[in-house]
Design a protein around this motif. Sequence first.
Motif, PDB file in Angstrom:
ATOM      1  N   MET A 144       0.849  -1.179   0.000  1.00 11.48           N
ATOM      2  CA  MET A 144       0.000   0.000   0.000  1.00 11.48           C
ATOM      3  C   MET A 144       0.897   1.245   0.000  1.00 11.48           C
ATOM      4  SD  MET A 144      -3.149   1.070   2.496  1.00 11.48           S
ATOM      5  CE  MET A 144      -4.234  -0.052   1.640  1.00 11.48           C
ATOM      6  N   PRO A 145       0.531   2.268  -0.770  1.00  8.49           N
ATOM      7  CA  PRO A 145       1.344   3.492  -0.826  1.00  8.49           C
ATOM      8  C   PRO A 145       1.401   4.198   0.523  1.00  8.49           C
ATOM      9  CG  PRO A 145      -0.295   3.458  -2.600  1.00  8.49           C
ATOM     10  CD  PRO A 145      -0.608   2.314  -1.687  1.00  8.49           C
ATOM     11  N   SER A 146       2.484   4.919   0.739  1.00 10.95           N
ATOM     12  CA  SER A 146       2.599   5.688   1.973  1.00 10.95           C
ATOM     13  C   SER A 146       1.879   7.028   1.833  1.00 10.95           C
ATOM     14  CB  SER A 146       4.071   5.890   2.337  1.00 10.95           C
ATOM     15  OG  SER A 146       4.713   6.613   1.332  1.00 10.95           O
ATOM     16  N   ILE A 147       1.665   7.673   2.954  1.00 11.11           N
ATOM     17  CA  ILE A 147       0.907   8.922   3.021  1.00 11.11           C
ATOM     18  C   ILE A 147       1.868  10.065   3.343  1.00 11.11           C
ATOM     19  CG2 ILE A 147      -1.000  10.096   4.186  1.00 11.11           C
ATOM     20  CD1 ILE A 147      -1.825   7.462   2.790  1.00 11.11           C
ATOM     21  N   PRO A 148       2.015  11.055   2.472  1.00 13.31           N
ATOM     22  CA  PRO A 148       2.878  12.194   2.799  1.00 13.31           C
ATOM     23  C   PRO A 148       2.379  12.954   4.026  1.00 13.31           C
ATOM     24  CG  PRO A 148       2.480  12.119   0.441  1.00 13.31           C
ATOM     25  CD  PRO A 148       1.547  11.121   1.076  1.00 13.31           C
ATOM     26  N   ARG A 149       3.287  13.242   4.924  1.00 12.81           N
ATOM     27  CA  ARG A 149       2.971  13.880   6.206  1.00 12.81           C
ATOM     28  C   ARG A 149       2.509  15.330   6.058  1.00 12.81           C
ATOM     29  NH1 ARG A 149       5.159  13.543  11.705  1.00 12.81           N
ATOM     30  NH2 ARG A 149       6.033  11.564  11.066  1.00 12.81           N
ATOM     31  N   ASP A 150       2.992  16.038   5.040  1.00 11.53           N
ATOM     32  CA  ASP A 150       2.766  17.485   4.952  1.00 11.53           C
ATOM     33  C   ASP A 150       1.456  17.885   4.270  1.00 11.53           C
ATOM     34  OD1 ASP A 150       3.796  16.455   2.566  1.00 11.53           O
ATOM     35  OD2 ASP A 150       4.747  18.339   2.020  1.00 11.53           O
ATOM     36  N   LEU A 151       0.626  16.923   3.907  1.00 12.00           N
ATOM     37  CA  LEU A 151      -0.644  17.221   3.247  1.00 12.00           C
ATOM     38  C   LEU A 151      -1.803  16.999   4.210  1.00 12.00           C
ATOM     39  CD1 LEU A 151       0.049  15.388  -0.132  1.00 12.00           C
ATOM     40  CD2 LEU A 151       0.351  17.821   0.385  1.00 12.00           C
TER      41      LEU A 151
ATOM     42  N   ASP B 285      -5.399  14.975   9.195  1.00  9.65           N
ATOM     43  CA  ASP B 285      -3.951  15.034   9.046  1.00  9.65           C
ATOM     44  C   ASP B 285      -3.480  13.674   8.534  1.00  9.65           C
ATOM     45  OD1 ASP B 285      -3.722  13.263  11.237  1.00  9.65           O
ATOM     46  OD2 ASP B 285      -3.026  14.816  12.603  1.00  9.65           O
ATOM     47  N   ALA B 286      -2.194  13.558   8.243  1.00  9.46           N
ATOM     48  CA  ALA B 286      -1.659  12.331   7.637  1.00  9.46           C
ATOM     49  C   ALA B 286      -1.899  11.103   8.512  1.00  9.46           C
ATOM     50  CB  ALA B 286      -0.171  12.511   7.350  1.00  9.46           C
ATOM     51  N   HIS B 287      -1.746  11.253   9.827  1.00 11.06           N
ATOM     52  CA  HIS B 287      -1.921  10.097  10.714  1.00 11.06           C
ATOM     53  C   HIS B 287      -3.377   9.639  10.764  1.00 11.06           C
ATOM     54  CE1 HIS B 287       2.198   9.852  12.096  1.00 11.06           C
ATOM     55  NE2 HIS B 287       2.204  11.177  12.115  1.00 11.06           N
ATOM     56  N   ALA B 288      -4.306  10.576  10.790  1.00 13.54           N
ATOM     57  CA  ALA B 288      -5.729  10.210  10.798  1.00 13.54           C
ATOM     58  C   ALA B 288      -6.126   9.549   9.474  1.00 13.54           C
ATOM     59  CB  ALA B 288      -6.592  11.444  11.054  1.00 13.54           C
ATOM     60  N   TYR B 289      -5.618  10.077   8.352  1.00 14.16           N
ATOM     61  CA  TYR B 289      -5.936   9.466   7.057  1.00 14.16           C
ATOM     62  C   TYR B 289      -5.312   8.072   6.958  1.00 14.16           C
ATOM     63  CZ  TYR B 289      -6.453   8.639   2.080  1.00 14.16           C
ATOM     64  OH  TYR B 289      -6.779   8.081   0.862  1.00 14.16           O
ATOM     65  N   ALA B 290      -4.080   7.931   7.421  1.00 14.15           N
ATOM     66  CA  ALA B 290      -3.414   6.629   7.399  1.00 14.15           C
ATOM     67  C   ALA B 290      -4.188   5.604   8.219  1.00 14.15           C
ATOM     68  CB  ALA B 290      -1.982   6.759   7.911  1.00 14.15           C
ATOM     69  N   ALA B 291      -4.700   6.020   9.371  1.00  9.31           N
ATOM     70  CA  ALA B 291      -5.504   5.117  10.196  1.00  9.31           C
ATOM     71  C   ALA B 291      -6.793   4.730   9.471  1.00  9.31           C
ATOM     72  CB  ALA B 291      -5.824   5.774  11.537  1.00  9.31           C
ATOM     73  N   LEU B 292      -7.380   5.677   8.750  1.00 10.36           N
ATOM     74  CA  LEU B 292      -8.611   5.416   7.995  1.00 10.36           C
ATOM     75  C   LEU B 292      -8.404   4.345   6.928  1.00 10.36           C
ATOM     76  CD1 LEU B 292     -11.591   6.446   7.293  1.00 10.36           C
ATOM     77  CD2 LEU B 292     -10.444   7.853   5.577  1.00 10.36           C
ATOM     78  N   VAL B 293      -7.261   4.408   6.240  1.00  9.25           N
ATOM     79  CA  VAL B 293      -7.020   3.518   5.095  1.00  9.25           C
ATOM     80  C   VAL B 293      -6.060   2.375   5.403  1.00  9.25           C
ATOM     81  CG1 VAL B 293      -7.588   5.294   3.420  1.00  9.25           C
ATOM     82  CG2 VAL B 293      -5.211   4.976   4.121  1.00  9.25           C
ATOM     83  N   GLY B 294      -5.514   2.339   6.620  1.00  6.18           N
ATOM     84  CA  GLY B 294      -4.588   1.268   6.992  1.00  6.18           C
ATOM     85  C   GLY B 294      -3.250   1.368   6.282  1.00  6.18           C
ATOM     86  N   ALA B 295      -2.713   2.576   6.179  1.00  2.04           N
ATOM     87  CA  ALA B 295      -1.437   2.789   5.498  1.00  2.04           C
ATOM     88  C   ALA B 295      -0.421   3.385   6.454  1.00  2.04           C
ATOM     89  CB  ALA B 295      -1.637   3.718   4.301  1.00  2.04           C
ATOM     90  N   GLU B 296       0.788   3.574   5.956  1.00  4.39           N
ATOM     91  CA  GLU B 296       1.870   4.160   6.728  1.00  4.39           C
ATOM     92  C   GLU B 296       2.078   5.611   6.341  1.00  4.39           C
ATOM     93  OE1 GLU B 296       4.589   2.301   8.496  1.00  4.39           O
ATOM     94  OE2 GLU B 296       3.298   0.557   8.604  1.00  4.39           O
ATOM     95  N   VAL B 297       2.420   6.427   7.311  1.00  3.20           N
ATOM     96  CA  VAL B 297       2.753   7.820   7.043  1.00  3.20           C
ATOM     97  C   VAL B 297       4.193   7.888   6.564  1.00  3.20           C
ATOM     98  CG1 VAL B 297       3.050  10.115   8.065  1.00  3.20           C
ATOM     99  CG2 VAL B 297       1.100   8.690   8.709  1.00  3.20           C
ATOM    100  N   GLU B 298       4.413   8.616   5.483  1.00  6.70           N
ATOM    101  CA  GLU B 298       5.775   8.783   4.960  1.00  6.70           C
ATOM    102  C   GLU B 298       6.508   9.799   5.817  1.00  6.70           C
ATOM    103  OE1 GLU B 298       7.392  11.035   1.121  1.00  6.70           O
ATOM    104  OE2 GLU B 298       6.191   9.271   0.641  1.00  6.70           O
TER     105      GLU B 298
END
Length: 130
Positions: A1-8, A114-127
């Motif tokens: 799964m793709p990572s999630i950029p922290r700054d968006l 934020d990146a951490h909340a979105y990552a938790a939503l989709v089960g991905a890692e924050v970049e």
Amino acid sequence: MPSIPRDLRYTTDHEWLTIGDDVSVAGVTAIAAEALGDVVYLDLPEVGTTLRAGEPCGEIESTKAVSELYAPADGVVVEVNAEVVAEPGLLNAEPYGRGWLLRLRITGAPDLLDAHAYAALVGAEVEELR
């Protein structure tokens, strides 16, 4: 799964947004781009269009389906990425780079993850920032 950029910042509809002083950039997350498959056509709003957060503002057509694009925030479109319209595959190849979709002048405080909340939503890692 793709990572999630922290700054968006992110919507639950899988759009991302930079938060700028005057103009913000919007696009579709890598997770959404991957789920869509090969993007072959984009129908984006025209410059000057007023958008309302969460409302449909365009369409993304891929080899799998046609999906609606939702406005990530209230605002006015100040630029559309002509490069990605001409070459829709950029959305798949560089969703956080050359595959951006719109530049918006935000008119209301967007309700974004934020990146951490979105990552938790989709089960991905924050970049992590380098």
